[in-house]
Design a protein around this motif. Structure first.
Motif: not given
Length: 65
Positions: A1-20
């Protein structure tokens, strides 16, 4: 679930640092290397962005001559 959430957030344009921060990683590299899978949609968008940048640079260099 963490991989999916991170990948979807990144594809939606969320900053990588925010995902971190959301995943509570201390190192950005952990998030980028392990948890964010670059989706084809993101790759195509990146390629279109680069094409636009290079096209503008080429156009401006041709008009300057």
């Amino acid at each position: 679930m963490r991989h999916t959430a991170a990948s979807l957030l990144f594809s939606a344009g969320v900053d990588l640092n925010e995902i971190r921060a959301l995943l509570r990683h201390t190192r950005l590299a952990t998030t980028a290397d392990v948890y964010v899978d670059i989706l084809d949609e993101v790759r195509r968008s990146t390629a279109r962005s680069m094409d636009g940048i290079l096209s503008r640079l080429y156009s401006s260099s041709v008009t300057e001559k």
